[in-house]
Design an enzyme around this catalytic site. Structure first.
Site, PDB file in Angstrom:
ATOM      1  N   GLU A  91      -7.167  29.174  -3.710  1.00 43.02           N
ATOM      2  CA  GLU A  91      -7.669  27.798  -3.675  1.00 43.02           C
ATOM      3  C   GLU A  91      -7.249  27.017  -4.913  1.00 43.02           C
ATOM      4  O   GLU A  91      -7.088  27.588  -5.980  1.00 43.02           O
ATOM      5  CB  GLU A  91      -9.204  27.804  -3.678  1.00 43.02           C
ATOM      6  CG  GLU A  91      -9.804  28.397  -2.444  1.00 43.02           C
ATOM      7  CD  GLU A  91     -11.331  28.359  -2.498  1.00 43.02           C
ATOM      8  OE1 GLU A  91     -11.934  29.142  -1.765  1.00 43.02           O
ATOM      9  OE2 GLU A  91     -11.897  27.567  -3.274  1.00 43.02           O
ATOM     10  N   CYS A 104      -7.682  21.728 -10.790  1.00 46.50           N
ATOM     11  CA  CYS A 104      -8.292  23.032 -11.094  1.00 46.50           C
ATOM     12  C   CYS A 104      -7.480  24.090 -10.354  1.00 46.50           C
ATOM     13  O   CYS A 104      -7.361  24.046  -9.131  1.00 46.50           O
ATOM     14  CB  CYS A 104      -9.737  22.983 -10.607  1.00 46.50           C
ATOM     15  SG  CYS A 104     -10.610  24.524 -10.801  1.00 46.50           S
ATOM     16  N   CYS A 111     -10.899  38.283  -8.182  1.00 44.23           N
ATOM     17  CA  CYS A 111     -11.195  38.528  -9.600  1.00 44.23           C
ATOM     18  C   CYS A 111     -11.953  39.839  -9.706  1.00 44.23           C
ATOM     19  O   CYS A 111     -12.825  40.136  -8.887  1.00 44.23           O
ATOM     20  CB  CYS A 111     -12.038  37.394 -10.168  1.00 44.23           C
ATOM     21  SG  CYS A 111     -12.418  37.616 -11.922  1.00 44.23           S
ATOM     22  N   CYS A 115     -18.759  38.470 -11.541  1.00 44.77           N
ATOM     23  CA  CYS A 115     -19.923  37.688 -11.956  1.00 44.77           C
ATOM     24  C   CYS A 115     -20.765  37.437 -10.705  1.00 44.77           C
ATOM     25  O   CYS A 115     -20.230  37.104  -9.643  1.00 44.77           O
ATOM     26  CB  CYS A 115     -19.509  36.364 -12.591  1.00 44.77           C
ATOM     27  SG  CYS A 115     -18.460  36.612 -14.032  1.00 44.77           S
ATOM     28  N   CYS A 118     -20.666  34.129  -8.522  1.00 45.54           N
ATOM     29  CA  CYS A 118     -19.336  33.570  -8.243  1.00 45.54           C
ATOM     30  C   CYS A 118     -18.754  34.114  -6.943  1.00 45.54           C
ATOM     31  O   CYS A 118     -18.683  35.333  -6.741  1.00 45.54           O
ATOM     32  CB  CYS A 118     -18.406  33.891  -9.415  1.00 45.54           C
ATOM     33  SG  CYS A 118     -16.695  33.415  -9.115  1.00 45.54           S
ATOM     34  N   CYS A 331     -15.595  27.323  -6.010  1.00 48.57           N
ATOM     35  CA  CYS A 331     -14.306  27.980  -5.837  1.00 48.57           C
ATOM     36  C   CYS A 331     -14.490  29.376  -5.272  1.00 48.57           C
ATOM     37  O   CYS A 331     -15.364  30.124  -5.679  1.00 48.57           O
ATOM     38  CB  CYS A 331     -13.576  28.041  -7.177  1.00 48.57           C
ATOM     39  SG  CYS A 331     -11.828  27.914  -6.924  1.00 48.57           S
TER      40      CYS A 331
HETATM   41  N1  SAH Z   1     -12.628  33.503 -14.775  1.00 52.29           N
HETATM   42  C1  SAH Z   1     -12.676  32.352 -15.604  1.00 52.29           C
HETATM   43  C2  SAH Z   1     -12.127  31.110 -14.942  1.00 52.29           C
HETATM   44  C3  SAH Z   1     -12.483  30.899 -13.490  1.00 52.29           C
HETATM   45  S1  SAH Z   1     -14.212  30.624 -13.163  1.00 52.29           S
HETATM   46  C4  SAH Z   1     -14.090  32.123 -16.128  1.00 52.29           C
HETATM   47  O1  SAH Z   1     -15.012  32.790 -15.657  1.00 52.29           O
HETATM   48  O2  SAH Z   1     -14.226  31.295 -17.024  1.00 52.29           O
HETATM   49  C5  SAH Z   1     -14.361  28.959 -13.764  1.00 52.29           C
HETATM   50  C6  SAH Z   1     -15.781  28.506 -14.029  1.00 52.29           C
HETATM   51  O3  SAH Z   1     -16.515  28.417 -12.787  1.00 52.29           O
HETATM   52  C7  SAH Z   1     -16.577  29.445 -14.931  1.00 52.29           C
HETATM   53  O4  SAH Z   1     -17.170  28.719 -15.984  1.00 52.29           O
HETATM   54  C8  SAH Z   1     -17.624  30.016 -14.006  1.00 52.29           C
HETATM   55  O5  SAH Z   1     -18.773  30.358 -14.725  1.00 52.29           O
HETATM   56  C9  SAH Z   1     -17.825  28.876 -13.014  1.00 52.29           C
HETATM   57  N2  SAH Z   1     -18.431  29.284 -11.748  1.00 52.29           N
HETATM   58  C10 SAH Z   1     -18.266  30.428 -11.067  1.00 52.29           C
HETATM   59  N3  SAH Z   1     -19.032  30.458  -9.963  1.00 52.29           N
HETATM   60  C11 SAH Z   1     -19.706  29.284  -9.942  1.00 52.29           C
HETATM   61  C12 SAH Z   1     -20.674  28.727  -9.057  1.00 52.29           C
HETATM   62  N4  SAH Z   1     -21.086  29.382  -7.975  1.00 52.29           N
HETATM   63  N5  SAH Z   1     -21.156  27.514  -9.356  1.00 52.29           N
HETATM   64  C13 SAH Z   1     -20.738  26.842 -10.463  1.00 52.29           C
HETATM   65  N6  SAH Z   1     -19.827  27.309 -11.317  1.00 52.29           N
HETATM   66  C14 SAH Z   1     -19.325  28.536 -11.072  1.00 52.29           C
HETATM   67 FE1  SF4 Z   2     -14.063  36.040 -12.231  1.00 54.46          FE
HETATM   68 FE2  SF4 Z   2     -15.702  34.291 -11.093  1.00 54.46          FE
HETATM   69 FE3  SF4 Z   2     -16.510  35.682 -13.209  1.00 54.46          FE
HETATM   70 FE4  SF4 Z   2     -14.628  33.752 -13.527  1.00 54.46          FE
HETATM   71  S1  SF4 Z   2     -16.765  33.463 -12.882  1.00 54.46           S
HETATM   72  S2  SF4 Z   2     -14.629  35.861 -14.364  1.00 54.46           S
HETATM   73  S3  SF4 Z   2     -13.558  33.975 -11.551  1.00 54.46           S
HETATM   74  S4  SF4 Z   2     -15.980  36.540 -11.185  1.00 54.46           S
END
Ligand code: SAH
Ligand code: SF4
Length: 350
Positions: A91, A104, A111, A115, A118, A331
């Site tokens: 995406e 973005c 990944c 997290c 996410c 995302c």
């Molecule tokens: N892996 C990297 C970059 C991709 S995620 C990182 O974690 O920074 C980019 C951002 O999206 C991160 O700050 C993450 O905390 C946020 N993010 C992930 N899932 C999300 C969600 N469900 N709602 C809002 N932000 C989210």
């Molecule tokens: Fe990976 Fe999502 Fe965590 Fe970023 S927020 S490190 S994309 S699992």
């Protein structure tokens, strides 16, 4: 076949040298690809037909297939789902915010860091993106956006620091003066806190901005939602952040995904303020795009309360306006929806 978007200007120069072509061909190619936005080699009418044919035989210039595009009627935020040549999907998003146009982009398919809030984390790690696949996201969206990008952020799928070499080469290509000439200061690499990557960016004096996803202001809470916090605890993360600042003198952005009942209390705000004093920084508060009931989105009042609690003490606080995301989802979610659809199609066929 090779993707021409994988190549930086030196690599392309080597290619032309080997083909017995003059060096200035490289400038013509870079201009065609990055300034004029050519999508196939026939458009390079300033080159001989023979050379165009040779290029077309050696390289592809576009490799994505657009699977889905969703635009928010509220603010124009547009999400794309692309299919790559091996069938994998990623995406990218265009976000319009007043004068800003943020692209973005993704760095990996899926990944590994898992997290809990996410959607991309749920996919697991499938593979790294190539340099060309990172660059192509920008070129594809540039053709489709209402206005050219003002910011490029690695905040799509994946952890950029775990695909470090390709991410840096792609960012360098996007910033190359002979091509897109995109401002290095307007490219942000976002990491969940992969320390070796942060140190390396500092040591190599990379000219891009660094964002760190904090998401919780104490180690115990962070551990609950970000497994990577076990390997790289908060204290070490701040040491790395300070190291980065000492080496580069660049202010770091901390991202803080706000989750109702988890990290949105006044005590959380105080902890965040205390942490932010350790290193010159900005804070981005992002109301969570809820992927399940375990991570509910905070109310507008709660977001405002949190913002107020940190605002006075912190250099700069932004609450990301994500109206469009309400209808688009975060995302990785477009991907998940598409997978479900495919599964349904498959089972319907049985
Ligand atoms: N892996 C990297 C970059 C991709 S995620 C990182 O974690 O920074 C980019 C951002 O999206 C991160 O700050 C993450 O905390 C946020 N993010 C992930 N899932 C999300 C969600 N469900 N709602 C809002 N932000 C989210
Ligand atoms: Fe990976 Fe999502 Fe965590 Fe970023 S927020 S490190 S994309 S699992």
């Amino acid at each position: 076949m090779k993707n021409i978007l994988d190549l930086n200007i030196n690599e392309l120069q080597n290619y032309f040298e080997q083909s017995g072509e003059p060096k200035f061909r490289v400038q013509q190619i870079y201009q065609g690809i990055y300034q004029k936005g050519y999508t196939n080699f026939d458009q390079f009418t300033n080159l001989s037909k023979k050379l165009r044919q040779q290029l077309a035989a050696d390289f592809v210039l576009r490799s994505f297939q657009e699977l889905e595009r969703i635009t928010s009627p509220l603010d124009g935020t547009t999400k794309f789902l692309w299919q790559l040549t091996d069938g994998m999907k990623i995406e990218s998003v265009i976000i319009y915010e007043k004068k800003r146009v943020t692209f973005c982009i993704s760095s990996q398919v899926g990944c590994a860091l898992d997290c809990k809030f996410c959607a991309t984390g749920k996919m697991g790690w499938l593979r790294d993106l190539t340099v060309g696949e990172i660059v192509e996201q920008v070129l594809q969206m540039k053709e489709l956006a209402e206005r050219p990008p003002t910011n490029i952020v690695f905040m799509g799928m994946g952890e950029p620091m775990l695909n470090y070499d390709n991410v840096m080469q792609a960012a360098d290509i996007l910033a190359d003066e002979a091509g897109l000439n995109f401002s290095r200061k307007k490219i942000t690499i976002s990491t969940s806190g992969v320390l070796p990557g942060i140190k390396r960016m500092a040591d190599e004096q990379r000219p891009f901005r660094l964002a760190i996803s904090l998401n919780a202001a104490d180690q115990q809470k962070r551990l609950q939602v970000m497994p990577i916090a076990k390997k790289y605890p908060l204290e070490q993360l701040f040491e790395a952040a300070r190291y980065y600042y000492q080496k580069t003198r660049k202010r770091i952005t901390f991202e803080y995904v706000l989750i109702a009942g988890f990290n949105d209390s006044l005590q959380d705000a105080r902890n965040l303020v205390a942490l932010s004093r350790k290193v010159p920084c900005k804070i981005n508060v992002i109301p969570v795009n809820s992927i399940d009931e375990n991570f509910p989105a905070p109310s507008q009042e709660s977001v405002a309360r949190f913002e107020e609690a940190i605002q006075e003490s912190v250099y700069a606080v932004t609450i990301r306006n994500r109206k469009g995301w309400d209808v688009q989802a975060a995302c990785g979610m477009l991907y998940a929806e598409n997978e479900k659809k495919q599964l349904k199609l498959k089972t319907d066929k049985l």
